[in-house]
Write a protein that holds these residues in place. Structure first.
Motif, PDB file in Angstrom:
ATOM      1  N   GLY A 107       0.799  -1.204   0.000  1.00 22.35           N
ATOM      2  CA  GLY A 107       0.000   0.000   0.000  1.00 22.35           C
ATOM      3  C   GLY A 107       0.835   1.258   0.000  1.00 22.35           C
ATOM      4  N   LEU A 108       1.603   1.452   1.071  1.00 25.79           N
ATOM      5  CA  LEU A 108       2.359   2.687   1.203  1.00 25.79           C
ATOM      6  C   LEU A 108       3.452   2.827   0.158  1.00 25.79           C
ATOM      7  N   GLN A 109       4.038   1.725  -0.284  1.00 26.64           N
ATOM      8  CA  GLN A 109       5.124   1.869  -1.253  1.00 26.64           C
ATOM      9  C   GLN A 109       4.628   2.367  -2.603  1.00 26.64           C
ATOM     10  N   ILE A 110       3.322   2.350  -2.810  1.00 30.44           N
ATOM     11  CA  ILE A 110       2.761   2.915  -4.034  1.00 30.44           C
ATOM     12  C   ILE A 110       2.810   4.446  -3.995  1.00 30.44           C
ATOM     13  N   LEU A 111       2.841   5.027  -2.777  1.00 31.04           N
ATOM     14  CA  LEU A 111       2.798   6.478  -2.619  1.00 31.04           C
ATOM     15  C   LEU A 111       4.180   7.089  -2.860  1.00 31.04           C
ATOM     16  N   PRO A 112       4.312   8.039  -3.779  1.00 31.46           N
ATOM     17  CA  PRO A 112       5.616   8.657  -4.074  1.00 31.46           C
ATOM     18  C   PRO A 112       6.255   9.314  -2.858  1.00 31.46           C
ATOM     19  N   GLN A 113       5.453   9.980  -1.998  1.00 31.05           N
ATOM     20  CA  GLN A 113       6.024  10.652  -0.829  1.00 31.05           C
ATOM     21  C   GLN A 113       6.636   9.644   0.137  1.00 31.05           C
ATOM     22  N   TRP A 114       6.008   8.488   0.279  1.00 31.65           N
ATOM     23  CA  TRP A 114       6.569   7.453   1.150  1.00 31.65           C
ATOM     24  C   TRP A 114       7.902   6.961   0.582  1.00 31.65           C
ATOM     25  N   GLN A 115       7.951   6.738  -0.720  1.00 34.25           N
ATOM     26  CA  GLN A 115       9.189   6.296  -1.370  1.00 34.25           C
ATOM     27  C   GLN A 115      10.298   7.328  -1.196  1.00 34.25           C
ATOM     28  N   ASP A 116       9.968   8.610  -1.395  1.00 31.98           N
ATOM     29  CA  ASP A 116      10.976   9.666  -1.273  1.00 31.98           C
ATOM     30  C   ASP A 116      11.450   9.809   0.169  1.00 31.98           C
ATOM     31  N   PHE A 117      10.516   9.742   1.129  1.00 33.61           N
ATOM     32  CA  PHE A 117      10.852   9.948   2.542  1.00 33.61           C
ATOM     33  C   PHE A 117      11.821   8.875   3.032  1.00 33.61           C
ATOM     34  N   PHE A 118      11.620   7.637   2.580  1.00 34.82           N
ATOM     35  CA  PHE A 118      12.463   6.523   3.036  1.00 34.82           C
ATOM     36  C   PHE A 118      13.499   6.105   1.985  1.00 34.82           C
ATOM     37  N   ASP A 119      13.738   6.983   1.016  1.00 30.74           N
ATOM     38  CA  ASP A 119      14.822   6.805   0.045  1.00 30.74           C
ATOM     39  C   ASP A 119      14.664   5.525  -0.776  1.00 30.74           C
ATOM     40  N   HIS A 120      13.451   5.267  -1.208  1.00 30.88           N
ATOM     41  CA  HIS A 120      13.149   4.174  -2.145  1.00 30.88           C
ATOM     42  C   HIS A 120      13.755   2.832  -1.696  1.00 30.88           C
ATOM     43  N   PRO A 121      13.264   2.264  -0.597  1.00 26.47           N
ATOM     44  CA  PRO A 121      13.829   0.992  -0.111  1.00 26.47           C
ATOM     45  C   PRO A 121      13.574  -0.156  -1.084  1.00 26.47           C
ATOM     46  N   THR A 122      14.521  -1.052  -1.192  1.00 28.16           N
ATOM     47  CA  THR A 122      14.382  -2.243  -2.036  1.00 28.16           C
ATOM     48  C   THR A 122      15.026  -3.422  -1.321  1.00 28.16           C
ATOM     49  N   GLY A 123      14.843  -4.587  -1.881  1.00 27.43           N
ATOM     50  CA  GLY A 123      15.523  -5.784  -1.399  1.00 27.43           C
ATOM     51  C   GLY A 123      15.297  -6.058   0.073  1.00 27.43           C
ATOM     52  N   SER A 124      16.377  -6.295   0.806  1.00 27.11           N
ATOM     53  CA  SER A 124      16.265  -6.698   2.203  1.00 27.11           C
ATOM     54  C   SER A 124      15.705  -5.585   3.084  1.00 27.11           C
ATOM     55  N   GLN A 125      15.986  -4.311   2.739  1.00 27.68           N
ATOM     56  CA  GLN A 125      15.451  -3.219   3.550  1.00 27.68           C
ATOM     57  C   GLN A 125      13.939  -3.146   3.412  1.00 27.68           C
ATOM     58  N   LEU A 126      13.427  -3.290   2.209  1.00 29.90           N
ATOM     59  CA  LEU A 126      11.985  -3.302   2.011  1.00 29.90           C
ATOM     60  C   LEU A 126      11.367  -4.520   2.698  1.00 29.90           C
ATOM     61  N   GLY A 127      12.074  -5.653   2.616  1.00 30.66           N
ATOM     62  CA  GLY A 127      11.578  -6.849   3.291  1.00 30.66           C
ATOM     63  C   GLY A 127      11.496  -6.665   4.796  1.00 30.66           C
ATOM     64  N   LEU A 128      12.501  -5.982   5.385  1.00 28.81           N
ATOM     65  CA  LEU A 128      12.499  -5.741   6.826  1.00 28.81           C
ATOM     66  C   LEU A 128      11.348  -4.824   7.221  1.00 28.81           C
ATOM     67  N   ILE A 129      11.096  -3.776   6.424  1.00 28.47           N
ATOM     68  CA  ILE A 129       9.977  -2.876   6.726  1.00 28.47           C
ATOM     69  C   ILE A 129       8.660  -3.647   6.719  1.00 28.47           C
ATOM     70  N   GLY A 130       8.522  -4.564   5.768  1.00 30.45           N
ATOM     71  CA  GLY A 130       7.289  -5.338   5.704  1.00 30.45           C
ATOM     72  C   GLY A 130       7.175  -6.367   6.807  1.00 30.45           C
ATOM     73  N   ALA A 131       8.304  -6.969   7.204  1.00 26.87           N
ATOM     74  CA  ALA A 131       8.261  -8.094   8.146  1.00 26.87           C
ATOM     75  C   ALA A 131       8.340  -7.677   9.605  1.00 26.87           C
ATOM     76  N   ILE A 132       8.786  -6.440   9.889  1.00 24.95           N
ATOM     77  CA  ILE A 132       9.099  -6.068  11.264  1.00 24.95           C
ATOM     78  C   ILE A 132       7.881  -6.133  12.183  1.00 24.95           C
ATOM     79  N   GLN A 133       6.679  -5.872  11.661  1.00 24.56           N
ATOM     80  CA  GLN A 133       5.497  -5.933  12.521  1.00 24.56           C
ATOM     81  C   GLN A 133       5.249  -7.366  12.996  1.00 24.56           C
ATOM     82  N   ASN A 134       5.423  -8.329  12.112  1.00 24.58           N
ATOM     83  CA  ASN A 134       5.250  -9.721  12.521  1.00 24.58           C
ATOM     84  C   ASN A 134       6.392 -10.194  13.409  1.00 24.58           C
ATOM     85  N   ILE A 135       7.586  -9.643  13.212  1.00 18.44           N
ATOM     86  CA  ILE A 135       8.690  -9.947  14.131  1.00 18.44           C
ATOM     87  C   ILE A 135       8.332  -9.464  15.537  1.00 18.44           C
TER      88      ILE A 135
END
Length: 488
Positions: free
Chosen positions: A19-47
């Motif tokens: 959801g949020l990664q579709i928003l340009p402001q979210w991408q710009d604010f967090f410097d366009h995360p990809t790979g393991s960093q994007l995975g960590l952002i998605g997984a951290i709540q379940n962790i």
């Protein structure tokens, strides 16, 4: 009220990477995360939820269902507030892990709270796309909305009744009887159904306490418990490895592979999928006592297989020929796949895995289910972005999920018994065999089941309610009337 916590868990699909990664402001604010960093952002709540799973059953058994749910809601409010106020990615991760930690308590207790007394929004994300703000309100506003369900829990859960089974297990039988009478027979404590349920609860809990079935090892001690836990753990894995994670958590990346790269269009599809999932989940949850749990599981799994195969074929066709019609077919198949997933796994799963467990081990068994569910969810959320980045194609992953869904159908058909129409205590007969059946027969011999089925029985004078009996806030259920009022 208790189930509102689940709405935050469902709503997180709108504020996670799909959801949020579709928003340009979210991408710009967090410097366009990809790979393991994007995975960590998605997984951290379940962790975070994994951190509270072992603490939740202790709190549920010590403080009761509603206090534990209320405490979890408080933690979720704190986590949501930190997430909204995030100044960098570390703040955002801290908010999400706190939110997940509270979610672990809510998920462990909310369904128990409802089940043990039961009788035998995406548009903001879409609109936020058009919000221009230097502070990033296009992504902070959707994150803020998740506070609503937890706020409802914070204010309303204190007025909910406590679980009568927990009250019986803690020696507060009078209060348990009054709650059963209030919600199952309009206050008549001598109604045959209420007496039947009450005696059944006492007998089952007494037998479990006599056998001292309260440790983690007891989850696997008997053949019946091993069968229960195998069913629970496998269903948890099935719910996460059925392809749903690919078409929800990373929807925008799936859409990118079929040529749908327009952000407002992606958000519109995201909204539509969320609404469709919600509608089918509510419909299935409302009819599970009519069609049965096992039937809904089978219908859901078969439908998921058909439409995920269509997603796989359509994606491969687009990758080869870049045919727009194939891309549109994939979108339609995603909607239908999500609908069938919601029929079984978004509505019936949590109910089924809880009601097959005995009372004394219900909180611990539910926690084991949550461990497997969250663990495999973390794996999916962390690994999928890395896989997409490495392969640049998702067809291989889709073929794997097709094969897994076939295995799910086989497992449900042979290993998931129907529980429709049974009380929680009667469900034990499906797993524990002749010994449990003999105990149930002894209970039945002392009660007139024909009168219960007919709703008959002589209405005797009711026990007057005490001043603090009313399940109103935390002040209820502290006085213990004379046990003589329990006599028939």
């Amino acid at each position: 009220m208790a189930s509102n916590g689940g709405q935050v868990v469902d709503y997180k699909s709108l504020i996670d990477p799909d959801g949020l990664q579709i928003l340009p402001q979210w991408q710009d604010f967090f410097d366009h995360p990809t790979g393991s960093q994007l995975g960590l952002i998605g997984a951290i709540q379940n962790i975070g939820s994994l951190g509270s799973i072992f603490l939740a059953p202790l709190a549920l058994d010590r403080f009761g269902r509603k206090r534990t749910v209320w405490g979890g809601a408080c933690l979720m409010l704190i986590g949501a507030a930190v997430q909204v106020a995030a100044k960098d990615v570390n703040w955002f991760l801290g908010g999400r892990v706190t939110l997940g930690f509270g979610t672990g308590f809510v998920n462990a207790g909310d369904l128990l709270m409802v089940l043990e007394i039961t009788y035998p929004c995406a548009c903001t994300t879409f609109g936020a796309y058009y919000i221009a703000s230097s502070y990033g309100w296009s992504w902070r506003l959707p994150a803020l909305i998740q506070i609503v369900p937890s706020t409802l829990q914070f204010f309303l859960v204190p007025f909910a009744p406590e679980s009568p089974r927990w009250l019986v297990a803690n020696g507060r039988e009078v209060e348990a009887l009054r709650i059963l009478a209030k919600y199952h027979s309009k206050g008549n404590e001598h109604h045959p159904l209420v007496l039947y349920e009450f005696e059944e609860m006492k007998s089952a809990i007494a037998a479990e306490q006599e056998a001292k079935k309260s440790g983690w090892a007891d989850l696997f001690k008997t053949r019946g418990m091993r069968k229960r836990m195998f069913t629970d753990m496998t269903l948890a894995i099935c719910g996460q490895w059925s392809g749903n994670s690919m078409v929800t958590y990373y929807l925008n990346q799936v859409l990118n592979t079929i040529g749908l790269t327009d952000r407002p269009e992606q958000l519109g599809i995201n909204v539509g999928i969320s609404v469709t999932s919600f509608a089918f989940a509510v419909s299935a949850g409302s009819t599970c006592d009519i069609f049965g749990r096992r039937t809904l599981f089978l219908v859901a799994a078969c439908g998921m297989l058909i439409w995920f195969v269509c997603i796989t074929i359509g994606s491969a066709e687009y990758n080869i020929h870049h045919n727009d019609a194939s891309g549109k077919a994939v979108v339609a198949s995603i909607f239908l796949f999500t609908a069938f997933y919601a029929i079984g796994w978004s509505s019936v799963l949590a109910l089924y895995v809880t009601e097959i467990l005995p009372f004394s081990l219900r909180a611990k068994g539910r926690s084991v289910f949550n461990i497997f569910q969250a663990g495999f969810q973390v794996f999916n959320q962390y690994v999928n972005p890395i896989t997409f980045l490495a392969l640049g194609c998702i067809t291989c992953d889709q073929i794997l999920f097709d094969c897994i869904i076939v295995c799910i159908i086989v497992f449900v058909y042979f290993c998931v018994p129907e529980t429709k129409g049974h009380t929680l205590e009667e469900t034990a007969l499906l797993f524990d065999g002749a010994e449990a059946a003999a105990r149930q027969a002894e209970i039945d011999a002392n009660l007139n089941e024909a009168a219960i089925a007919a709703g008959g029985g002589t209405k005797e004078p009711e026990t007057p309610p005490s001043a603090d009996d009313g399940e109103k806030g935390w002040a209820s259920h502290h006085d213990h009337p004379e046990e003589g009022s329990l006599q028939k």
